[in-house]
Design a protein around this motif. Sequence first.
Motif, PDB file in Angstrom:
ATOM      1  N   GLY A 166       0.836  -1.185   0.000  1.00  0.00           N
ATOM      2  CA  GLY A 166       0.000   0.000   0.000  1.00  0.00           C
ATOM      3  C   GLY A 166       0.877   1.243   0.000  1.00  0.00           C
ATOM      4  O   GLY A 166       0.593   2.218  -0.676  1.00  0.00           O
ATOM      5  N   SER A 167       1.987   1.166   0.760  1.00  0.00           N
ATOM      6  CA  SER A 167       2.935   2.285   0.751  1.00  0.00           C
ATOM      7  C   SER A 167       3.758   2.230  -0.526  1.00  0.00           C
ATOM      8  O   SER A 167       3.883   3.220  -1.249  1.00  0.00           O
ATOM      9  CB  SER A 167       3.882   2.191   1.950  1.00  0.00           C
ATOM     10  OG  SER A 167       3.161   2.093   3.148  1.00  0.00           O
ATOM     11  N   VAL A 205       3.446   1.177  -3.666  1.00  0.00           N
ATOM     12  CA  VAL A 205       2.608   0.682  -4.775  1.00  0.00           C
ATOM     13  C   VAL A 205       3.458   0.424  -6.016  1.00  0.00           C
ATOM     14  O   VAL A 205       3.101  -0.400  -6.853  1.00  0.00           O
ATOM     15  CB  VAL A 205       1.443   1.652  -5.119  1.00  0.00           C
ATOM     16  CG1 VAL A 205       0.383   1.678  -4.060  1.00  0.00           C
ATOM     17  CG2 VAL A 205       1.926   3.045  -5.405  1.00  0.00           C
ATOM     18  N   SER A 256       7.884   1.297 -10.215  1.00  0.00           N
ATOM     19  CA  SER A 256       7.012   2.449 -10.378  1.00  0.00           C
ATOM     20  C   SER A 256       6.908   2.882 -11.843  1.00  0.00           C
ATOM     21  O   SER A 256       5.855   3.295 -12.325  1.00  0.00           O
ATOM     22  CB  SER A 256       7.595   3.576  -9.525  1.00  0.00           C
ATOM     23  OG  SER A 256       6.718   4.617  -9.457  1.00  0.00           O
ATOM     24  N   ARG A 297       3.645   6.672 -16.225  1.00  0.00           N
ATOM     25  CA  ARG A 297       3.502   7.916 -15.448  1.00  0.00           C
ATOM     26  C   ARG A 297       2.338   7.824 -14.457  1.00  0.00           C
ATOM     27  O   ARG A 297       1.768   8.849 -14.057  1.00  0.00           O
ATOM     28  CB  ARG A 297       3.298   9.117 -16.393  1.00  0.00           C
ATOM     29  CG  ARG A 297       4.459   9.380 -17.325  1.00  0.00           C
ATOM     30  CD  ARG A 297       5.712   9.835 -16.600  1.00  0.00           C
ATOM     31  NE  ARG A 297       5.535  11.125 -15.941  1.00  0.00           N
ATOM     32  CZ  ARG A 297       6.304  11.566 -14.960  1.00  0.00           C
ATOM     33  NH1 ARG A 297       7.287  10.814 -14.477  1.00  0.00           N
ATOM     34  NH2 ARG A 297       6.077  12.743 -14.426  1.00  0.00           N
ATOM     35  N   ALA A 332       3.057   9.508 -10.805  1.00  0.00           N
ATOM     36  CA  ALA A 332       3.128  10.977 -10.922  1.00  0.00           C
ATOM     37  C   ALA A 332       1.747  11.542 -11.250  1.00  0.00           C
ATOM     38  O   ALA A 332       1.389  12.616 -10.758  1.00  0.00           O
ATOM     39  CB  ALA A 332       4.141  11.355 -11.996  1.00  0.00           C
ATOM     40  N   ALA A 358      -0.633  11.632  -8.275  1.00  0.00           N
ATOM     41  CA  ALA A 358      -0.131  12.448  -7.151  1.00  0.00           C
ATOM     42  C   ALA A 358      -1.077  13.603  -6.824  1.00  0.00           C
ATOM     43  O   ALA A 358      -1.235  13.971  -5.659  1.00  0.00           O
ATOM     44  CB  ALA A 358       1.278  12.966  -7.462  1.00  0.00           C
ATOM     45  N   ARG A 367      -5.164  14.045   0.909  1.00  0.00           N
ATOM     46  CA  ARG A 367      -4.392  14.289   2.142  1.00  0.00           C
ATOM     47  C   ARG A 367      -4.866  15.589   2.802  1.00  0.00           C
ATOM     48  O   ARG A 367      -4.894  15.684   4.032  1.00  0.00           O
ATOM     49  CB  ARG A 367      -2.882  14.311   1.824  1.00  0.00           C
ATOM     50  CG  ARG A 367      -2.374  12.908   1.574  1.00  0.00           C
ATOM     51  CD  ARG A 367      -0.963  12.822   1.014  1.00  0.00           C
ATOM     52  NE  ARG A 367      -0.671  11.409   0.709  1.00  0.00           N
ATOM     53  CZ  ARG A 367       0.418  10.982   0.106  1.00  0.00           C
ATOM     54  NH1 ARG A 367       1.353  11.833  -0.268  1.00  0.00           N
ATOM     55  NH2 ARG A 367       0.593   9.681  -0.120  1.00  0.00           N
ATOM     56  N   SER A 409     -10.569  16.581   8.085  1.00  0.00           N
ATOM     57  CA  SER A 409     -11.340  15.661   8.932  1.00  0.00           C
ATOM     58  C   SER A 409     -10.721  15.535  10.317  1.00  0.00           C
ATOM     59  O   SER A 409     -11.432  15.430  11.318  1.00  0.00           O
ATOM     60  CB  SER A 409     -11.398  14.262   8.310  1.00  0.00           C
ATOM     61  OG  SER A 409     -12.208  14.296   7.185  1.00  0.00           O
ATOM     62  N   ARG A 415       3.578  22.087  -1.574  1.00  0.00           N
ATOM     63  CA  ARG A 415       4.185  20.751  -1.745  1.00  0.00           C
ATOM     64  C   ARG A 415       4.740  20.240  -0.407  1.00  0.00           C
ATOM     65  O   ARG A 415       4.598  19.086  -0.055  1.00  0.00           O
ATOM     66  CB  ARG A 415       5.301  20.830  -2.805  1.00  0.00           C
ATOM     67  CG  ARG A 415       6.057  19.524  -3.020  1.00  0.00           C
ATOM     68  CD  ARG A 415       5.165  18.432  -3.586  1.00  0.00           C
ATOM     69  NE  ARG A 415       5.863  17.144  -3.692  1.00  0.00           N
ATOM     70  CZ  ARG A 415       5.818  16.200  -2.758  1.00  0.00           C
ATOM     71  NH1 ARG A 415       5.134  16.398  -1.624  1.00  0.00           N
ATOM     72  NH2 ARG A 415       6.457  15.060  -2.925  1.00  0.00           N
ATOM     73  N   TRP A 470      -4.319   5.584   6.337  1.00  0.00           N
ATOM     74  CA  TRP A 470      -4.621   5.653   4.891  1.00  0.00           C
ATOM     75  C   TRP A 470      -4.060   6.955   4.314  1.00  0.00           C
ATOM     76  O   TRP A 470      -3.655   7.842   5.042  1.00  0.00           O
ATOM     77  CB  TRP A 470      -6.108   5.446   4.599  1.00  0.00           C
ATOM     78  CG  TRP A 470      -7.081   6.481   5.116  1.00  0.00           C
ATOM     79  CD1 TRP A 470      -6.808   7.732   5.578  1.00  0.00           C
ATOM     80  CD2 TRP A 470      -8.498   6.329   5.203  1.00  0.00           C
ATOM     81  NE1 TRP A 470      -7.962   8.363   5.944  1.00  0.00           N
ATOM     82  CE2 TRP A 470      -9.025   7.532   5.724  1.00  0.00           C
ATOM     83  CE3 TRP A 470      -9.401   5.311   4.881  1.00  0.00           C
ATOM     84  CZ2 TRP A 470     -10.383   7.744   5.945  1.00  0.00           C
ATOM     85  CZ3 TRP A 470     -10.754   5.525   5.096  1.00  0.00           C
ATOM     86  CH2 TRP A 470     -11.229   6.713   5.623  1.00  0.00           C
ATOM     87  N   GLU A 471      -3.997   6.987   3.014  1.00  0.00           N
ATOM     88  CA  GLU A 471      -3.419   8.138   2.286  1.00  0.00           C
ATOM     89  C   GLU A 471      -1.968   8.400   2.695  1.00  0.00           C
ATOM     90  O   GLU A 471      -1.523   9.543   2.714  1.00  0.00           O
ATOM     91  CB  GLU A 471      -4.278   9.402   2.509  1.00  0.00           C
ATOM     92  CG  GLU A 471      -5.655   9.337   1.900  1.00  0.00           C
ATOM     93  CD  GLU A 471      -5.637   9.062   0.408  1.00  0.00           C
ATOM     94  OE1 GLU A 471      -4.563   9.145  -0.200  1.00  0.00           O
ATOM     95  OE2 GLU A 471      -6.711   8.724  -0.133  1.00  0.00           O
ATOM     96  N   GLY A 472      -1.250   7.331   3.038  1.00  0.00           N
ATOM     97  CA  GLY A 472       0.157   7.463   3.400  1.00  0.00           C
ATOM     98  C   GLY A 472       0.336   7.478   4.905  1.00  0.00           C
ATOM     99  O   GLY A 472      -0.185   8.361   5.576  1.00  0.00           O
ATOM    100  N   ASP A 508       8.262  11.311   2.163  1.00  0.00           N
ATOM    101  CA  ASP A 508       7.793  12.173   1.064  1.00  0.00           C
ATOM    102  C   ASP A 508       8.334  13.596   1.258  1.00  0.00           C
ATOM    103  O   ASP A 508       8.759  14.246   0.299  1.00  0.00           O
ATOM    104  CB  ASP A 508       6.258  12.160   1.030  1.00  0.00           C
ATOM    105  CG  ASP A 508       5.700  12.903  -0.177  1.00  0.00           C
ATOM    106  OD1 ASP A 508       6.173  12.638  -1.303  1.00  0.00           O
ATOM    107  OD2 ASP A 508       4.806  13.744   0.005  1.00  0.00           O
ATOM    108  N   ARG A 567      11.916  13.589   0.360  1.00  0.00           N
ATOM    109  CA  ARG A 567      12.092  13.508  -1.093  1.00  0.00           C
ATOM    110  C   ARG A 567      11.859  14.863  -1.757  1.00  0.00           C
ATOM    111  O   ARG A 567      12.593  15.260  -2.648  1.00  0.00           O
ATOM    112  CB  ARG A 567      11.142  12.458  -1.683  1.00  0.00           C
ATOM    113  CG  ARG A 567      11.881  11.184  -2.098  1.00  0.00           C
ATOM    114  CD  ARG A 567      11.042  10.311  -2.990  1.00  0.00           C
ATOM    115  NE  ARG A 567       9.694  10.166  -2.484  1.00  0.00           N
ATOM    116  CZ  ARG A 567       9.283   9.168  -1.713  1.00  0.00           C
ATOM    117  NH1 ARG A 567      10.137   8.242  -1.339  1.00  0.00           N
ATOM    118  NH2 ARG A 567       8.031   9.099  -1.311  1.00  0.00           N
ATOM    119  N   ARG A 571      14.602  16.754  -3.844  1.00  0.00           N
ATOM    120  CA  ARG A 571      14.408  17.004  -5.285  1.00  0.00           C
ATOM    121  C   ARG A 571      14.359  18.481  -5.625  1.00  0.00           C
ATOM    122  O   ARG A 571      14.590  18.852  -6.768  1.00  0.00           O
ATOM    123  CB  ARG A 571      13.150  16.291  -5.772  1.00  0.00           C
ATOM    124  CG  ARG A 571      13.420  14.808  -5.922  1.00  0.00           C
ATOM    125  CD  ARG A 571      12.253  14.024  -6.436  1.00  0.00           C
ATOM    126  NE  ARG A 571      12.566  12.606  -6.310  1.00  0.00           N
ATOM    127  CZ  ARG A 571      11.691  11.637  -6.371  1.00  0.00           C
ATOM    128  NH1 ARG A 571      10.421  11.911  -6.567  1.00  0.00           N
ATOM    129  NH2 ARG A 571      12.076  10.380  -6.245  1.00  0.00           N
TER     130      ARG A 571
END
Length: 502
Positions: A176-177, A179, A229, A284, A287, A290, A297, A303, A377, A426-428, A436, A439, A443
């Motif tokens: 799940g993490s 993918v 990926s 892709r 990406a 994303a 997120r 929530s 970001r 969920w969602e990471g 993330d 990263r 980047r």
Amino acid sequence: IGSFFQDRPVLKNPFLEDALLRGYLRRHLPEEAAFSDLCAFGERVANEVDEWGRECEVTPPRLVYFDPWGRRVDHIVTSPAWKRMKDLSAQEGLVAIGYERQCGEWSRVYQMSKLYIFSPSSGLYTCPLAMTDGAAKVIKSIGVSWPVEEAFSRLTTRQPERFWTSGQWMTERQGGSDVGHGTETVAVPRTDGLYKLHGFKWFTSATDADMTLTLARVQDRMGATTPGSRGLSLFYAEVSRGEDGRLRGIEVQRLKDKLGTRQMPTAELLLDGLPAHKLSEEGRGVASIANMLTITRIHNSVSAVAAMRRVVQLAGDYATRRTAFGKLLKDHPLHMQTLARMEVETRGAFLLVMDVCRLLGREESGMATQLDTHLLRLLTPVVKLYTGKQAVAVVSEGLESFGGQGYIEDTGLPVLLRDVQVLSIWEGTTNVLSLDVLRCVARSSGMVLRAYFTHVKSLLASASSVSSLAPAVKAVDGALSKLEEFVQVAATRAPSYLELAA
Ligand code: MFK
Ligand code: FAD
């Protein structure tokens, strides 16, 4: 038996009860219409919708595999309240507002404020809405043309009879993490330009959706696929039934038996020739999806802070009704200190979340500076991971403030705790989102962190003009040079931290 019966905590209009929300919107939202819409919606939430949310919890979805004559139907039966939530979501524009942009750059703040009022009463309907919003965002960013133009208009409509929700089928048994390595689903090209998907999706929430976005590996003529990926592409598929009444290309294996989020179905799905359109360029997929992750997120963070606010509101009300040791709880300094600490956590979280919504709105209306883009970001994973953890702590503390009643199922309080526990998963997960962050720092060669530093400096500068904030500004100002030092070091070391974590 005794004659005493405790009054229950009462949910009042969550918009009118929230001075911080109202003050924030008064400062920023130019539209009076939006303000009165939120006020009317708050009334509806307190007097009508909250009960539907409860109905969703006590009437969870169930899966009917076969019809009475033995034919496989895979019918997910949801409660009437869950269906009412869908109509309400369209009528109230809970997704549409973000795309109508009636409030220009503040449209996301308006939309998210409405979701924030709705969330704890929504019976988790905010989950399909988050994914629906995310799918609309992906389609819009890719370009709204055939075959997804109809889907886009349905995801963003205010007409209940046309409104569609979307799923987000990413997680498989292996990952799940991760993918990129965990996805086994393959896409077999057909001669008409479509694909057939074959695979197994291990978690699919709000599975009564009308469509989904999902990831798969395109098979070449020899049946080979590209691993990792870079082999993943993004697909759009509609969930529909054939003339025989069976789902086209899908078997629902079972519904998950979950700690919380019981109001909505989360299914395991066998994709057995599901017809799908490829939306991204080949390879892709991650990406391209994303954008959906960014939106969901942010919804997740809304929530989280909404659950904190709700428990604080109810606990505050209860403190005016419950007596211990001869006086109301509100007159016990120690109890009020506990509530004040919860309030502070909630306020901080609210302001951070709304700032991210503000940045999203600026980006989408073409107003974002480069600094805004970097901040969005960086802060999206940060706010998601931070508020996910905060919500569990604050809501747990909140239940304690009702004493034993906080633990009793039919007060409607325990569900708040059950449902926030998922927000960090969920969602990471927290650690995956931390990576993330690293990263995106690595980047951008540290640009996102420098943008953050500049942002903090400008916030401090504007706060210093308010005389009552002077002592606080002075204290934080002293820490600023340390922050600058941290930014320099973290920006340089992010790549090596990433290597260490790999
Ligand atoms: C109430 C609210 C409810 C919310 C809805 C709940 C229901 C749905 C529940 C779900 O849980 S749905 C499933 C959610 N799954 C995840 O969140 C997956 C968690 N794992 C990650 O996020 C991993 O970091 C990731 C899968 C993205 C790692 O994949 P890769 O391929 O190893 O990532 P890589 O190589 O870093 O990035 C590939 C590309 O994507 C890069 O673009 P380029 O190729 O152009 O350079 C990245 O820049 C881009 N990318 C990755 N993460 C990004 C991103 N771009 C922007 N933002 C991001 N966060
Ligand atoms: P794993 O990836 O196996 O992670 C296990 C642990 O390892 C975690 O603590 C994680 O933080 C840690 N970990 C993993 N990688 C690293 C690393 N590189 N460094 C450090 N730690 C690491 N998914 C969908 O696609 N669609 C849905 O609709 C959906 N709905 C869901 C509904 C519910 C109620 C739940 C609970 C989950 C749902 N999910 C859905 C799945 C969810 O997104 C995943 O469970 C989540 O992303 C984690 O993946 P995993 O379960 O494979 O855990």
